[in-house]
Write a protein that holds these residues in place. Structure first.
Motif, PDB file in Angstrom:
ATOM      1  N   LYS A 149       0.434   5.561 -14.310  1.00  7.20           N
ATOM      2  CA  LYS A 149       1.369   6.433 -14.741  1.00  7.20           C
ATOM      3  C   LYS A 149       1.356   7.493 -13.494  1.00  7.20           C
ATOM      4  O   LYS A 149       2.605   7.941 -13.209  1.00  7.20           O
ATOM      5  CB  LYS A 149       1.153   7.184 -15.938  1.00  7.20           C
ATOM      6  CG  LYS A 149       0.711   6.272 -17.150  1.00  7.20           C
ATOM      7  CD  LYS A 149       0.352   6.924 -18.352  1.00  7.20           C
ATOM      8  CE  LYS A 149      -0.943   7.761 -18.242  1.00  7.20           C
ATOM      9  NZ  LYS A 149      -1.929   6.534 -18.154  1.00  7.20           N
ATOM     10  N   ARG A 203       0.172  10.810 -26.808  1.00  8.07           N
ATOM     11  CA  ARG A 203      -0.677   9.906 -26.905  1.00  8.07           C
ATOM     12  C   ARG A 203      -1.283   9.299 -28.435  1.00  8.07           C
ATOM     13  O   ARG A 203      -1.682   8.629 -28.525  1.00  8.07           O
ATOM     14  CB  ARG A 203      -2.078  10.408 -26.300  1.00  8.07           C
ATOM     15  CG  ARG A 203      -2.177  10.074 -24.780  1.00  8.07           C
ATOM     16  CD  ARG A 203      -3.455  10.375 -24.295  1.00  8.07           C
ATOM     17  NE  ARG A 203      -3.922   9.372 -23.129  1.00  8.07           N
ATOM     18  CZ  ARG A 203      -3.701   9.715 -22.028  1.00  8.07           C
ATOM     19  NH1 ARG A 203      -3.024  10.676 -21.610  1.00  8.07           N
ATOM     20  NH2 ARG A 203      -4.488   8.739 -21.047  1.00  8.07           N
ATOM     21  N   VAL A 246      -7.657  15.587 -27.470  1.00  4.41           N
ATOM     22  CA  VAL A 246      -7.563  17.042 -27.543  1.00  4.41           C
ATOM     23  C   VAL A 246      -6.422  17.440 -28.526  1.00  4.41           C
ATOM     24  O   VAL A 246      -5.269  16.732 -28.723  1.00  4.41           O
ATOM     25  CB  VAL A 246      -7.247  17.734 -25.927  1.00  4.41           C
ATOM     26  CG1 VAL A 246      -7.325  19.437 -26.217  1.00  4.41           C
ATOM     27  CG2 VAL A 246      -8.320  17.459 -25.047  1.00  4.41           C
ATOM     28  N   ARG A 266     -11.599   5.054 -24.119  1.00  9.05           N
ATOM     29  CA  ARG A 266     -10.318   5.710 -24.203  1.00  9.05           C
ATOM     30  C   ARG A 266      -9.264   4.359 -24.327  1.00  9.05           C
ATOM     31  O   ARG A 266      -8.153   4.422 -24.938  1.00  9.05           O
ATOM     32  CB  ARG A 266     -10.111   6.062 -22.549  1.00  9.05           C
ATOM     33  CG  ARG A 266     -10.664   7.238 -22.352  1.00  9.05           C
ATOM     34  CD  ARG A 266     -10.958   7.559 -20.972  1.00  9.05           C
ATOM     35  NE  ARG A 266      -9.944   7.618 -19.968  1.00  9.05           N
ATOM     36  CZ  ARG A 266      -9.922   7.706 -18.724  1.00  9.05           C
ATOM     37  NH1 ARG A 266     -11.043   7.445 -18.151  1.00  9.05           N
ATOM     38  NH2 ARG A 266      -8.819   7.587 -17.941  1.00  9.05           N
TER      39      ARG A 266
HETATM   40  N1  LIG Z   1      -2.019  14.016 -24.420  1.00  6.70           N
HETATM   41  C1  LIG Z   1      -3.163  14.101 -23.950  1.00  6.70           C
HETATM   42  C2  LIG Z   1      -3.239  13.481 -22.726  1.00  6.70           C
HETATM   43  C3  LIG Z   1      -4.638  13.340 -22.258  1.00  6.70           C
HETATM   44  N2  LIG Z   1      -5.635  13.915 -22.915  1.00  6.70           N
HETATM   45  C4  LIG Z   1      -6.852  13.838 -22.730  1.00  6.70           C
HETATM   46  C5  LIG Z   1      -7.726  12.767 -23.007  1.00  6.70           C
HETATM   47  C6  LIG Z   1      -7.717  11.696 -21.854  1.00  6.70           C
HETATM   48  O1  LIG Z   1      -8.581  10.718 -22.054  1.00  6.70           O
HETATM   49  C7  LIG Z   1      -7.883  12.740 -20.851  1.00  6.70           C
HETATM   50  C8  LIG Z   1      -7.377  12.017 -19.455  1.00  6.70           C
HETATM   51  O2  LIG Z   1      -5.834  11.929 -19.502  1.00  6.70           O
HETATM   52  P1  LIG Z   1      -4.980  11.394 -18.311  1.00  6.70           P
HETATM   53  O3  LIG Z   1      -3.622  11.255 -18.847  1.00  6.70           O
HETATM   54  O4  LIG Z   1      -5.209  12.197 -17.058  1.00  6.70           O
HETATM   55  O5  LIG Z   1      -5.782  10.107 -17.921  1.00  6.70           O
HETATM   56  P2  LIG Z   1      -5.530   8.510 -18.058  1.00  6.70           P
HETATM   57  O6  LIG Z   1      -4.166   8.361 -18.298  1.00  6.70           O
HETATM   58  O7  LIG Z   1      -6.425   8.298 -19.337  1.00  6.70           O
HETATM   59  O8  LIG Z   1      -6.314   7.871 -16.762  1.00  6.70           O
HETATM   60  O9  LIG Z   1      -7.058  13.623 -21.039  1.00  6.70           O
HETATM   61  C9  LIG Z   1      -5.311  14.275 -24.257  1.00  6.70           C
HETATM   62  O10 LIG Z   1      -6.246  14.652 -25.076  1.00  6.70           O
HETATM   63  N3  LIG Z   1      -4.170  14.219 -24.603  1.00  6.70           N
END
Ligand SMILES: Nc1ccn([C@H]2C[C@H](O)[C@@H](COP(=O)(O)OP(=O)(O)O)O2)c(=O)n1
Ligand SMILES: Nc1ncnc2c1ncn2[C@@H]1O[C@H](COP(=O)(O)OP(=O)(O)O)[C@@H](O)[C@H]1O
Length: 465
Positions: A67, A141, A113, A192
């Motif tokens: 992404k 997410r 989060v 994850r």
């Molecule tokens: N909408 C979101 C995006 C990320 N997070 C948190 C939980 C995710 O595992 C981490 C890292 O997200 P990030 O988008 O940087 O990384 P990945 O796509 O998982 O490689 O941040 C979240 O809680 N809510």
């Protein structure tokens, strides 16, 4: 004076899916302190963010699907403001904000989060940005994320990209990422991925049902993947350069495209003709965006230099030069003639390819699956040829048209659709990993057409609109 717009608490209490417990357990106290005490504010008398009518793209995909990498390319090519939800959260942790340790633990454990925190961070970034087109990466997410955004910001995305990547590839990429992230280790990655499957796939399904999802096969080199992303935004053409929105033109575009198969249909909003000026028309039909001020002499050298410079702005400059160098005396230094020639060369090659594919499929000993894929390709090529013909015709009748900007934008949309048709065909071959000689030949010829189409589109994008 500031006023309170909304509170998130009803969203939290009514929308939490059962499966959310698994990913966000342990958040009850933290959740309630955010849900009632963090109002969204807009300044009275100023334009609210919603009234700015921003163009919003959500970028989804599992961890390591690419992404962030693709967002960077989209920013470089189309000039969006990139907001990575994960990055905003990491920044918040680094700044020792109030709940930093809870956030850090959540991320370490691969959980999500609470939405109030993430939406608030995204909102602050959007409202303080000069840009009006956003790539929101890694968000939403969860269904809760999605609903919180809609309720707090009051907007829905214009388009949702989904990078579809096999798990083993994602794990490999994350473990190689090497950015010192606390969550890039095998244990957290497994969690994850599970969270992604349980919580993010329903969001993807939601946008798919609403026709907003653009699914991209995320296997391949970064550039190959970007070639699948590019047409989605190229279709929006020049309007990204200017202000957005004209309801009348939006309606006009819809009726124009009725019945036409379009990957980008409904994605773009056309801006009105108010930016259309006499000087721009003059520029389009006479002067050239690719000519150096120093090379105004009408000689064959000037024409060749012009073509070289123009081709350098495409993704496949060598192919661009080879396909157009015998037409320099017709093109001279005229951008419109250049685009027209690039289009007609592409159309001719596409027609030949279509015939060749049909013949190859008849001659080869193809299995039932292979024959099915080839038939799909023949259909896709037929659609692509229709789009190219329509574009060439429209380009030929621009002079004298009252709606040049509108027409050029339509042409870009049709060309993008042609490119999407061509790549759909090669994706069909790639996805089944077919190595048959005939299939390889078919793939090669269609990739060539896709490259010609991409070049013609790049030249069109350089027109002063
Ligand atoms: N909408 C979101 C995006 C990320 N997070 C948190 C939980 C995710 O595992 C981490 C890292 O997200 P990030 O988008 O940087 O990384 P990945 O796509 O998982 O490689 O941040 C979240 O809680 N809510
Ligand atoms: N197409 C690709 N092929 C191989 N590696 C890639 C590709 N795209 C990205 N990467 C690498 O994989 C890792 C994860 O990519 P990234 O863009 O950070 O993913 P995401 O933002 O989805 O977590 C990075 O190290 C990146 O350089």
């Amino acid at each position: 004076m500031w006023r309170r717009v909304t509170s998130l608490s009803p969203v939290i209490s009514t929308s939490k899916p059962a499966s959310l417990d698994q990913a966000a357990s342990g958040f009850k106290i933290w959740r309630s302190s955010f849900s009632t005490e963090t109002p969204t504010l807009v300044k009275d008398g100023t334009t609210s963010f919603k009234e700015r009518n921003p163009f919003i793209t959500f970028v989804l995909g599992g961890p390591g699907s690419g992404k962030g990498t693709q967002c960077q390319k989209i920013v470089e090519t189309f000039g969006f403001k990139h907001l990575s939800a994960g990055e905003l959260l990491r920044r918040e942790i680094d700044s020792n904000s109030e709940h930093w340790s809870q956030m850090l633990n959540t991320i370490k454990e691969g959980r999500i989060v609470p939405s109030e925190v993430t939406v608030r961070l995204i909102q602050q970034e959007m409202e303080s940005s000069d840009s009006n087109k956003f790539l929101i990466d890694g968000f939403p997410r969860t269904e809760e994320n999605r609903i919180a955004f809609e309720q707090l910001i009051g907007l829905e995305p214009n388009v949702v990209l989904f990078f579809d990547c096999p798990e083993e590839e994602m794990v490999k990429r994350v473990l190689n990422r090497n950015q010192g992230r606390v969550d890039d280790n095998i244990d957290t990655v497994k969690k994850r991925l599970k969270v992604f499957e349980i919580l993010n796939l329903p969001v993807i399904d939601y946008y798919s049902k609403r026709g907003k999802l653009r699914k991209i096969n995320a296997v391949g080199t970064e550039d190959e993947i970007f070639e699948k992303v590019r047409p989605i935004f190229s279709a929006c053409g020049y309007q990204f350069l200017y202000a957005f929105d004209s309801n009348t033109d939006s309606v006009k575009l819809k009726s124009f495209l009725k019945g036409v198969k379009l990957s980008a249909k409904g994605l773009c909003k056309l801006h009105s003709d108010k930016h259309f000026s006499a000087s721009r028309i003059k520029l389009l039909f006479s002067a050239s965006g690719f000519t150096d001020a120093t090379t105004t002499k009408n000689s064959s050298e000037t024409y060749t230099n012009y073509l070289k410079k123009a081709c350098n702005s495409t993704l496949y400059p060598q192919l661009c030069l080879e396909s157009l160098s015998s037409y320099t005396s017709t093109i001279k230094t005229n951008d419109l003639k250049l685009c027209s020639k690039a289009l007609s060369v592409t159309l001719k090659a596409a027609s030949n390819t279509s015939k060749l594919v049909t013949n190859l499929s008849k001659g080869g000993n193809l299995s039932k699956t292979e024959a099915g894929i080839v038939q799909d390709c023949i259909d896709e090529m037929g659609d692509s040829i229709d789009m190219l013909k329509q574009s060439l015709k429209a380009l030929g009748s621009l002079n004298g048209s009252d709606h040049i900007q509108f027409q050029i934008s339509n042409i870009k949309t049709w060309m993008s659709a042609a490119l999407t048709d061509e790549t759909t065909c090669t994706d069909g071959i790639d996805e089944r990993k077919i190595s048959d000689e005939v299939m390889r030949k078919i793939r090669k010829t269609i990739v060539n057409i896709a490259m010609l189409t991409s070049n013609a589109l790049a030249l069109l994008n350089k027109l002063p609109y």
